[in-house]
Design an enzyme around this catalytic site. Structure first.
Site, PDB file in Angstrom:
ATOM      1  CG  HIS A   1     -29.597   2.718  -3.882  1.00 11.80           C
ATOM      2  ND1 HIS A   1     -30.313   1.422  -3.661  1.00 11.80           N
ATOM      3  CD2 HIS A   1     -28.357   2.729  -3.552  1.00 11.80           C
ATOM      4  CE1 HIS A   1     -29.219   0.874  -3.438  1.00 11.80           C
ATOM      5  NE2 HIS A   1     -28.041   1.345  -3.367  1.00 11.80           N
TER       6      HIS A   1
ATOM      7  CB  CYS B   1     -33.179  -2.766  -7.515  1.00 12.94           C
ATOM      8  SG  CYS B   1     -33.994  -1.465  -6.865  1.00 12.94           S
TER       9      CYS B   1
END
Ligand code: CIR
Length: 260
Positions: free
Chosen positions: A168, A255
């Site tokens: 990501h 996250c």
């Protein structure tokens, strides 16, 4: 709007089958006990920073479900529920939407065929940087950009699909506040980066680029002494946390919570 000050966080306990989630497998398999212990340390850290936390129960249908950041983007002006790009994670946002509905009067949704993982979204004090990745597609990024514009937030996209080792955008980039970005070494020369003061990590410490500024502290994975020294030199107060089990599943500090 502030991209660094928060009062609440939403989390989800890791389930017993956490090790069955998606992973490149580089670091071996996490153990359930250590995962839970590290998650408890993370929760306590958020609480020590004054955040009101809400912990959802584990849901073993979704081994990656503890990485809640990927399922929603919350700003001072509203929240949007994503459509995660990995098929095994498609059902995760349902419980997150229910949980956030109590705190946001309306929730927006990324619609098919758009996909967005929250890990690809970096909010700074000036704008939102959206990473087009193997999880966040151009349609999803466009939908998100329109929604952000509607609530008065500018956005810009960068393409991370050819950045090796970057799942990501925020696997390699984090907003530190004060116009600074922590950056993994070797990122492309994206024009948007020129607007920020770069804090580039050493190659052997690149995992620590996924740090999180929360109020007056910076959460940082432990065992990355050079980056911690750099943060201290810049006037930050790092809060190191053990992250080895989440790293084995390609996840990082950002996250594990939706912060707002
Ligand atoms: C996945 O591959 O989806 C998970 N194993 C890791 C997700 C990490 N999330 C993040 O970086 N925002």
């Amino acid at each position: 709007m502030s991209a660094t000050r928060f009062t609440r966080a939403l989390l989800r306990l890791p389930g017993r089958n956490f090790a069955a989630g998606i992973s490149t497998g580089a670091g071996g398999a996490p153990t359930f006990e250590s995962t839970r212990a590290q998650h408890a340390r993370y929760l306590a850290a958020l609480q020590s920073l004054g955040l009101a936390t809400r912990m959802l129960p584990a849901d073993e249908r979704f081994p990656d479900g503890t990485f809640v950041e990927d399922t929603a983007i919350a700003t001072a002006h509203g929240a949007i529920i994503t459509r995660p790009g990995a098929a095994s994670r498609a059902g995760e946002p349902e419980a997150i939407a229910l949980a956030l509905a109590g705190d946001f009067s309306t929730l927006a949704y990324i619609e098919s065929p758009g996909t967005v993982d929250g890990g690809d979204i970096c909010e700074t004090d000036a704008e939102v940087i959206i990473g087009i990745s193997h999880r966040t597609n151009e349609e999803g990024a466009a939908q998100l950009g329109r929604w952000l514009a509607g609530i008065g937030i500018a956005s810009v996209t960068v393409d991370i699909r050819y950045c090796t080792g970057l799942l990501h955008l925020k696997s390699g980039l984090a907003y530190l506040g004060e116009g600074r970005l922590a950056l993994a070494p070797g990122l492309p020369d994206w024009p948007v980066l020129k607007a920020y003061e770069p804090v580039v990590l050493a190659p052997e410490e690149r995992y620590a680029a996924n740090c999180v500024r929360i109020n007056d502290r910076v959460l940082v994975a432990d065992d990355y002494p050079h980056f911690v020294d750099t943060l201290v030199r810049l006037g930050y107060e790092p809060l190191p946390l053990p992250m080895s089990e989440f790293a084995k599943m390609d996840g990082g500090l950002s996250c594990l919570s939706v912060r707002y």
